[in-house]
Write a protein that holds these residues in place. Sequence first.
Motif, PDB file in Angstrom:
ATOM      1  N   GLU A 262      50.524  74.391  14.055  1.00 37.90           N
ATOM      2  CA  GLU A 262      50.652  75.537  14.961  1.00 37.90           C
ATOM      3  C   GLU A 262      50.398  76.844  14.213  1.00 37.90           C
ATOM      4  O   GLU A 262      49.758  77.764  14.743  1.00 37.90           O
ATOM      5  CB  GLU A 262      52.046  75.548  15.581  1.00 37.90           C
ATOM      6  CG  GLU A 262      52.276  74.435  16.592  1.00 37.90           C
ATOM      7  CD  GLU A 262      53.683  74.416  17.127  1.00 37.90           C
ATOM      8  OE1 GLU A 262      54.509  75.246  16.658  1.00 37.90           O
ATOM      9  OE2 GLU A 262      54.008  73.568  17.994  1.00 37.90           O
ATOM     10  N   LYS A 263      50.863  76.934  12.983  1.00 40.17           N
ATOM     11  CA  LYS A 263      50.666  78.149  12.191  1.00 40.17           C
ATOM     12  C   LYS A 263      49.175  78.345  11.868  1.00 40.17           C
ATOM     13  O   LYS A 263      48.632  79.451  11.970  1.00 40.17           O
ATOM     14  CB  LYS A 263      51.475  78.059  10.907  1.00 40.17           C
ATOM     15  CG  LYS A 263      51.396  79.315  10.048  1.00 40.17           C
ATOM     16  CD  LYS A 263      52.260  79.175   8.806  1.00 40.17           C
ATOM     17  CE  LYS A 263      52.154  80.431   7.943  1.00 40.17           C
ATOM     18  NZ  LYS A 263      52.938  80.285   6.714  1.00 40.17           N
TER      19      LYS A 263
ATOM     20  N   LYS B  55      47.237  79.442  14.883  1.00 38.44           N
ATOM     21  CA  LYS B  55      47.520  80.823  15.237  1.00 38.44           C
ATOM     22  C   LYS B  55      46.769  81.780  14.339  1.00 38.44           C
ATOM     23  O   LYS B  55      46.291  82.837  14.773  1.00 38.44           O
ATOM     24  CB  LYS B  55      49.031  81.056  15.156  1.00 38.44           C
ATOM     25  CG  LYS B  55      49.463  82.429  15.621  1.00 38.44           C
ATOM     26  CD  LYS B  55      50.982  82.554  15.571  1.00 38.44           C
ATOM     27  CE  LYS B  55      51.423  83.914  16.045  1.00 38.44           C
ATOM     28  NZ  LYS B  55      52.895  84.066  15.993  1.00 38.44           N
ATOM     29  N   GLU B  56      46.618  81.414  13.072  1.00 36.96           N
ATOM     30  CA  GLU B  56      45.954  82.300  12.113  1.00 36.96           C
ATOM     31  C   GLU B  56      44.441  82.046  12.089  1.00 36.96           C
ATOM     32  O   GLU B  56      43.708  82.705  11.354  1.00 36.96           O
ATOM     33  CB  GLU B  56      46.541  82.065  10.727  1.00 36.96           C
ATOM     34  CG  GLU B  56      48.010  82.498  10.626  1.00 36.96           C
ATOM     35  CD  GLU B  56      48.606  82.165   9.275  1.00 36.96           C
ATOM     36  OE1 GLU B  56      47.901  81.504   8.461  1.00 36.96           O
ATOM     37  OE2 GLU B  56      49.768  82.568   9.004  1.00 36.96           O
TER      38      GLU B  56
END
Length: 853
Positions: free
Chosen positions: A625-626, A629-630
């Motif tokens: 997820e990180k 997102k980035e």
Amino acid sequence: VNLARAGLWARFLEAMTEPPAKKAKTEAALEELEKDAVANAGPKIKEAPVFHVEDTTMNVMSSSSGTMLMPLTDGGLQYLLAGARASVGLKSGRYVFEVKILEVMSPLEDQNARTRMTQARNQLRIGFSLAGSSLFLGETKDSVCFDSEGFLTHEKKKSPVSQKFSSGDVVSVVLNLEKGGPNAQTLSLFKNGARACPPQPLPEVLQGQALFPAITFRNVTVHYNFHPQLLAPLPFKCRSIKEAATKDALVRPAIPAPKDGKYEALFPICLPDEGGFDWLDLFLSKNPQYTEISDRALLNWCEKSGINRPKGYGAAARSSNDKPEMGFGITSLDDLSVRRLVQAIAPLQKRHYVVMEVRLGLVADDRIELCSRWSAFKRVANVIVGDPPQDLKDYSKELMLKIKQETSDTEHRVKQAQEKQRWQAEQKKKELEREKKKALKKQQKQLEMMKKKAEYAQKKKEAEAKGEAPPEEPQEPEEEEEPEEEMEPEPIEEDPPKVELSAAEKKMPFRQLAVGDLTPFLLNTLFQKFSLPEKDEGFEELRWVWQPEAKAKAHVKEWMQARKLTSRVEDIQPGDWFAGKQKEWQKALQSCYAKQNAFKASEGKKALEAAQKEAKKKLTQAAREKAEKEGKELPPQEEEEEEAKVEETPKVDIEQLDVFGLEDVMDIGGGEPLFSAFAPEDWSMIALRYEIHLLAHAFKRDTNDADRVAIPLEHLSFYYQKYYKKALKKEAYGCDSLEDLVELIRDTALLTGKNKVLEPQLPEDLESSNLFIMLTEESRRDRNRRIDMGDESAKLKVSQATKPSATAGSTPQAAATAQQWQAQARPQQAWQNKSTWQDSWQGKGGWQGGWNW
């Protein structure tokens, strides 16, 4: 007469303290009030005064000439007083007898003896006593005497009246029973022919009775003289005892010798604590010709001889009545050398004996050995068993009432003394308060007077300045009488209340003594050997005093059966059956511990693996997820390995199981044992259940007695200690009594009957110990249900001390078992360090409920 005696006594005391020259003149001036005896025209006694054997103590030896007495001084007898009373008593007239001290002995003594002796090491008492009274002069109200220390003694009360006398001195005692004379009803002591003291009043209790010359002595040899030719002539003529007129004297003949020459040795046979010693005291009072042979008599002899016993001579200071320990700190007395010597002397003297041996008299082998010591005597067994005669019941009640009255009197006096002390303290406190109040009031008046005087001086000065008349000078106020406070009256000393025996005490056939006739250990160990005597044991006669033979034997049988229900088996030892069952139980218990540990570890491991997998999944998901997102490249997602699907057994709801319908308590489903939820207190209770169950059955086997099949509650702790080598502590289970403790395991054992004996509820031949697991699990569920409903009393209060541990008497694997127990009481340290999953499984409940004991 009294004035004359008082004046003579005062002059005598004065003469004793005067200088020698003046003293000689004063003594010459003392007038002797005794006059020469007139010739007696009436008949005189024919029998010569002598000392009969029955009127002497057993340590008295008489010379062949019949005028010398000496005491035995070996084996502890050197500490005991000797006593002898003459055969002629005096009722009236004035008579004299004299004694000369021939020798003062110095026998070998124990180094502790001097600190134990409260009387002189060498002493002589000379005086008069009543027939049948104590042979130790001055000890009771029945005798009065002068002693070699210069005292007149009556009823243990001593008064200094004369100088001391010792070896070589001739002492004479004059008994004046003449009516109307100046020295009537008096005793006088003369030393070497000279008056040693003024005439001493005869105690009122002795007046009007026949008084017999008597001697008490220790470690001295004496020559006595009852004949007219005195060794030391007196200042006046006085008739001797041998010259006594028939009307003035009472002659006591010797006990007739038995026709066959055999004196009687009487052996009382009695059950412990059933009136034996009360019977003996009553018998001796009616038959003073008998001499008691017992440890009790020996101890009383030591007391009369003034030997200090650290524990005291009270009844409660003895371990038993039959064999009270000496406890003097004097070797020859404490090791019973003196008893052996007395028993060796007794058969050599021509007198009747009562041989009081409660224990020896009840055991057949001991009776035979006891009889063999008295082969020269007629051996008679006096069987005093069963319902006592009325005279003994009355005598026992009289003693009970006397002791009860004495106890009440003591309590009454203590209470009165305390009340008087309280009153005195209260009066002193009030007096101090009055004085303080008075001083304060006086101080205030002085301050006011000083103030008035200062004002007067000021006004007088101002008046003089103005030329006016001076004011009136203030006067000292008159003393005011303080109103008398109402005082609390001083407590009145009242006579102690009269007590009565209760209805229960009146029904008692025997008096309850301060200590038992036998020690509890000895009684419990020997009572099954008790029997009544038979003629073939060496007795020449059997006397069934209280009841016929058949009834007496029936009473003994009933007594023994009742005793079995209440007494301890002191020498019981655990048998092989108990040892085998205990070993099996220890093994089964260890298997249960191991099974519970394994199950808890398995459940913990499953929870740990699940938590780790879940944590790893969450970490991977968070990383993806990180990255998403980035805008970064997503980390590769690990492919899950296909796992073989194992069909899992559904988890059993242990709370809904019928515990008594299970076939295997080790696996109720999924490898879970029935005891998986057991906490330490549950293991303590299962251990208690089995131990009490096993103890109850082992006791019955090891006693092997049809009349003794159950353990009385009062002895449960004793037998538990005997079998398990550890104490049964009711406090460790949160109980106030053993009865409460047994109530905790009422499914295993109950208390029944009026004697509250332990009755096991399970048979001894159980196939396995699984039933105890089932009972404990059922009890645990019931307890939890009650607690959930708000019943706080259902909680167990088992202390840590009772939880399973390696204890004395356990198997070699006990230590390992204890370590296993400690291990299961908390999760492994490695699991505790897994912070990544710990919160997860704790939050979901996981297996914490099963481990968080």
